[in-house]
Write an enzyme that holds these catalytic residues in place. Sequence first.
Site, short mmCIF file in Angstrom:
data_model
loop_
_atom_site.label_atom_id
_atom_site.label_comp_id
_atom_site.label_asym_id
_atom_site.label_seq_id
_atom_site.Cartn_x
_atom_site.Cartn_y
_atom_site.Cartn_z
N SER A 210 -26.14 -9.45 -27.75
CA SER A 210 -25.67 -8.56 -26.70
C SER A 210 -24.47 -7.71 -27.12
CB SER A 210 -25.27 -9.38 -25.47
OG SER A 210 -24.17 -10.24 -25.77
N SER B 276 -25.16 -13.65 -30.28
CA SER B 276 -24.89 -12.26 -29.91
C SER B 276 -23.84 -11.57 -30.77
CB SER B 276 -24.47 -12.18 -28.44
OG SER B 276 -25.57 -12.45 -27.61
N LYS C 242 -15.51 -5.60 -27.07
CA LYS C 242 -16.68 -5.71 -26.20
C LYS C 242 -16.22 -5.71 -24.75
CE LYS C 242 -20.74 -8.75 -25.54
NZ LYS C 242 -21.41 -9.98 -26.03
#
Length: 508
Positions: free
Chosen positions: A157, A181, A82
Amino acid sequence: MAPSELIHLSAADLAARLAAGDVTSVEVTQAHLDQISAVDDTIGSFLHVDGAKALAQAATVDEDRAAGKALGPLAGVPIGLKDVFVTRGTPTTAGSKILEGWTPPYESTVSARALAAGLVVLGKTNMDEFAMGSTNENSAYKPVRNPWNHDRIPGGSSGGSASAVASFETPLSLGTDTGGSVRQPAAMCGLVGMKPTYGSNSRYGVIAFSSSLDTPGPFGRTVMDTALLHEAISGYDPCDSTSIDAPVPGVVAAARKGANGDLTGVRVGVVRELGGDGYETGVMSAFEAGVQTLRDLGATVTEVSCPHFSYSLPAYYLIAPSEASSNLARFDSVRYGLRVGDDGEASLEEVMSMTREAGFGAEVKRRIILGAYALSSGYYDAYYGQAQKVRTLLARDFTAAFEQVDVLVSPTTPTVAYPIGAKVNDPLAMYQGDLCTLPASLVGVPAMSLPVGLAEDPADSGGTPLPVGLQIMAPTMADDRCYRVGAALEGALDASRGAPFLAELAIR
């Protein structure tokens, strides 16, 4: 092996074939880079891919293996990170224009541990800006699409990390879980996603959203894959003041134990408050079928009440924005990042204002404003202080529940993945998607999501069935319980359907 076969293998299977010499890491890495080239223009999982660097890492692993060096169990297996993990020499943006073009001079602890374990980093995955959002529509660069249905959100997210694994661009990925998330996109994309105990892995080098909540966590296609990555990245870090100086729970051993399919003596509690009104019928049906499978495996299942869980949503959306408003104050146009309006005539305050206006997206601005208000003079005790008291009540609920049961279970999300754009103008509706994941985040206990079935969106009768996740929560530093129960449930469900969960997606 053909590249099409390599990309559909689990990380554990890839690792076994690499160790046996059946395939090289360069071959495995190239196969996944080719898949990224083939599908990512549609999916949007990656913000930055460095194929040359990944192939060089893979070649080094192959050379070390040929020389007989001791390697980690995942050495040579590709991974996506990420874009919130700081990576030396690789652009890191946190999904925001305000960090566009920034190349960090240092490495996050978690990514450094992944590299030390021999994992091959393919690139940085897309995300909601500064990890703020539940849909991955808040990326400053492009939205991410759900591999099961390209018109649907992947969850957020960490939606880029989830979609990359589900679309066979990488067998493993890392995300961060602040309010769900990792677990929420895992549920919507049909993956296993784990939020470890807060403090059991390092936040050093993770661009901060909410410091008392942010938790790096792994994605995998199986419970075992996720366990292997969990162990590789976790452990005490003196660079992180919130790091727990204690041994990493034996999650790989727990996953192996769970794979025998025997949960005799395990006490499972179904959380009464996480279900009912607002939860789609298909989601509840798949969840209840998963609970019945736990019974069939020998677990004792009872209903447990956690009466303060209903306060999690308002508490979280006071605490997290408050911490975000403090953390994001560092983006001041002076030290690094974007700088707008510096024409020699504007004051520092004007440059700072113009930079933040241009660099931050709507959701980030919304949360900064909300957090600044909650922390302001005269409102701190009424809002932020009260929300922190709710955390204490939630912790008491968990303590009481774990005196009765070994793990708690619930749906991971109230709904399946919904259409892109459906809630973009209704942030409160988007926030409702975090109802089930927030209690574990606010208290810091470990929680896993794994796929238990498919369900239709009730607003799209006859449409593509979409994944449903079941959440398993355990006491602090008892992450291994999630893996034992998760592996047993996964094995039984795979046996009943005759194939791993993502096999259906692989042939679409």
